[in-house]
Design an enzyme around this catalytic site. Structure first.
Site, PDB file in Angstrom:
ATOM      1  N   SER A 166       0.804  -1.238   0.000  1.00 47.14           N
ATOM      2  CA  SER A 166       0.000   0.000   0.000  1.00 47.14           C
ATOM      3  C   SER A 166       0.830   1.278   0.000  1.00 47.14           C
ATOM      4  O   SER A 166       0.287   2.365  -0.246  1.00 47.14           O
ATOM      5  CB  SER A 166      -0.960   0.004   1.195  1.00 47.14           C
ATOM      6  OG  SER A 166      -2.082  -0.799   0.936  1.00 47.14           O
ATOM      7  N   LYS A 215       0.566   3.402  -3.025  1.00 47.50           N
ATOM      8  CA  LYS A 215      -0.531   4.348  -3.199  1.00 47.50           C
ATOM      9  C   LYS A 215      -0.037   5.792  -3.128  1.00 47.50           C
ATOM     10  O   LYS A 215      -0.554   6.664  -3.827  1.00 47.50           O
ATOM     11  CB  LYS A 215      -1.609   4.089  -2.141  1.00 47.50           C
ATOM     12  CG  LYS A 215      -2.296   2.742  -2.304  1.00 47.50           C
ATOM     13  CD  LYS A 215      -3.160   2.381  -1.092  1.00 47.50           C
ATOM     14  CE  LYS A 215      -3.822   1.024  -1.281  1.00 47.50           C
ATOM     15  NZ  LYS A 215      -4.545   0.556  -0.093  1.00 47.50           N
ATOM     16  N   TYR A 239      -2.407  -1.791 -10.596  1.00 45.76           N
ATOM     17  CA  TYR A 239      -2.371  -1.590  -9.150  1.00 45.76           C
ATOM     18  C   TYR A 239      -1.589  -2.693  -8.446  1.00 45.76           C
ATOM     19  O   TYR A 239      -0.709  -2.413  -7.613  1.00 45.76           O
ATOM     20  CB  TYR A 239      -3.808  -1.517  -8.615  1.00 45.76           C
ATOM     21  CG  TYR A 239      -3.895  -1.573  -7.112  1.00 45.76           C
ATOM     22  CD1 TYR A 239      -3.316  -0.592  -6.316  1.00 45.76           C
ATOM     23  CD2 TYR A 239      -4.549  -2.625  -6.468  1.00 45.76           C
ATOM     24  CE1 TYR A 239      -3.389  -0.654  -4.935  1.00 45.76           C
ATOM     25  CE2 TYR A 239      -4.632  -2.692  -5.091  1.00 45.76           C
ATOM     26  CZ  TYR A 239      -4.047  -1.706  -4.330  1.00 45.76           C
ATOM     27  OH  TYR A 239      -4.108  -1.776  -2.965  1.00 45.76           O
ATOM     28  N   TYR A 242      -4.403   3.001   7.365  1.00 40.85           N
ATOM     29  CA  TYR A 242      -5.668   2.275   7.323  1.00 40.85           C
ATOM     30  C   TYR A 242      -6.631   2.859   8.361  1.00 40.85           C
ATOM     31  O   TYR A 242      -6.628   4.071   8.585  1.00 40.85           O
ATOM     32  CB  TYR A 242      -5.440   0.766   7.524  1.00 40.85           C
ATOM     33  CG  TYR A 242      -4.385   0.195   6.624  1.00 40.85           C
ATOM     34  CD1 TYR A 242      -4.511   0.269   5.235  1.00 40.85           C
ATOM     35  CD2 TYR A 242      -3.240  -0.424   7.136  1.00 40.85           C
ATOM     36  CE1 TYR A 242      -3.540  -0.260   4.390  1.00 40.85           C
ATOM     37  CE2 TYR A 242      -2.265  -0.961   6.291  1.00 40.85           C
ATOM     38  CZ  TYR A 242      -2.423  -0.869   4.924  1.00 40.85           C
ATOM     39  OH  TYR A 242      -1.462  -1.393   4.087  1.00 40.85           O
ATOM     40  N   VAL A 295       1.220  -3.779   3.947  1.00 37.79           N
ATOM     41  CA  VAL A 295       1.073  -5.045   4.667  1.00 37.79           C
ATOM     42  C   VAL A 295       2.296  -5.953   4.551  1.00 37.79           C
ATOM     43  O   VAL A 295       2.362  -6.988   5.217  1.00 37.79           O
ATOM     44  CB  VAL A 295      -0.195  -5.816   4.230  1.00 37.79           C
ATOM     45  CG1 VAL A 295      -1.438  -5.033   4.589  1.00 37.79           C
ATOM     46  CG2 VAL A 295      -0.147  -6.148   2.742  1.00 37.79           C
TER      47      VAL A 295
END
Length: 309
Positions: free
Chosen positions: A58, A61, A185, A237, A255
């Site tokens: 992540s 991102k 992605y 998160y 993660v």
């Protein structure tokens, strides 16, 4: 004191578990720990194997959002993705269904990230990956490869992301088709970096897009500031608010156990001024944040008063 903070953090490595929903990541050894801090003068603190490779997950991102904003302009991206925290899990679909007109709440959750992935420059998935990898190369000084084993492990189990992407496509948020958006992605989540790479990215953000040592401009200050705001409010998160209160610096976790941090102005022993921080420890908590990594950053922020609040 830095050594003491590091030793304390290392005692937390076994309190987390590797990400089990990605089969290859589930095989990671949780006793790993690495931390790197770089200041604006190039001084560096290192603990553990700071060159050990792991996948962005992540944290990608943040990179993708920056690249999309620099290519299309910030407003173009924000027309497709909002900047509001959700308090939901990163792979939640509920906000898309319950809030008109189904616009992703922010680019740090999967719905927003898949939308941003569809905006990245290039006609093909390969082109988009190469563009982002080249941007990372400019910052870190070395090539970044997709870990094909991790990619295959993720793409084979990414049914929920496909469901999210189909919903986004139905509401006209994706700039390319569903499979291309999802593959882009997931491949970018599978790009390999090190803790030192994350520290270099953090240092660039600390300079609002300008490298403090070389004065090389990577991104506009406007993109950098919005990115750091998103990292602070949405980067961890559905524990983002908790860590904004207890740590108070812009961060983004993945993660795989990586954490990217940026400090606009601080003093950590012999390190001072703008700071980039990268941490890696693959044991994560139920929310998805590195247990030992977050303990290291928490102790660091509290000991040296790094909070922006």
């Amino acid at each position: 004191m830095l050594e003491q903070i590091t030793n304390t953090a290392k005692t937390y490595t076994m309190r987390g578990k590797p990400a089990s929903y990605i089969p290859v990541l589930a095989l990671q050894s949780v006793d790993q720990f690495a931390a790197c801090i770089i200041d604006q003068s190039g001084n560096c603190f290192e603990a553990g194997n700071i060159e050990a490779q792991f996948t962005l997950q992540s944290i990608s991102k943040v990179i993708n959002f920056i690249v999309a904003c620099e290519y299309h302009g910030l407003q173009f991206v924000l027309d497709k993705v909002d900047v509001e925290p959700t308090g939901d899990a990163f792979n939640s679909i509920i906000r898309l269904e319950s809030t008109a007109p189904g616009k992703p709440f922010n680019p740090m959750i999967n719905a927003g990230a898949i939308t941003v992935a569809s905006m990245l420059p290039g006609e093909t998935v390969k082109d988009r990956i190469a563009y982002v990898a080249d941007f990372l190369y400019r910052i870190t000084g070395h090539l970044h490869q997709v870990n094909e084993e991790v990619y295959r492990s993720e793409i084979e189990t990414t049914h929920r992301n496909r469901a999210i992407a189909h919903y986004l496509k139905a509401n006209d948020y994706l700039l390319c088709d569903v499979e291309e958006s999802v593959e882009t992605y997931i491949r970018l989540c599978s790009l390999e970096v090190s803790a030192k790479d994350l520290a270099k990215i953090g240092l660039m953000l600390a300079g609002n897009g300008v490298h403090p040592s070389t004065n090389e401009k990577f991104i506009t200050p406007k993109t950098a500031k919005v990115t750091k705001a998103l990292m602070t409010t949405c980067g961890l998160y559905n524990a983002s608010g908790k860590y904004a209160a207890s740590i108070g610096i812009p961060m983004k976790s993945g993660v795989s156990g990586g954490v990217l941090c940026t400090v606009a102005d601080g003093k950590v022993e012999y390190l001072k001024g703008k700071l980039g921080i990268g941490v890696f420890s693959p044991g994560i908590d139920d929310i998805g944040n590195s247990v030992a990594g977050m303990k290291f950053i928490e102790k660091l922020s509290q000991t040296y008063d790094l909070s922006i609040f």
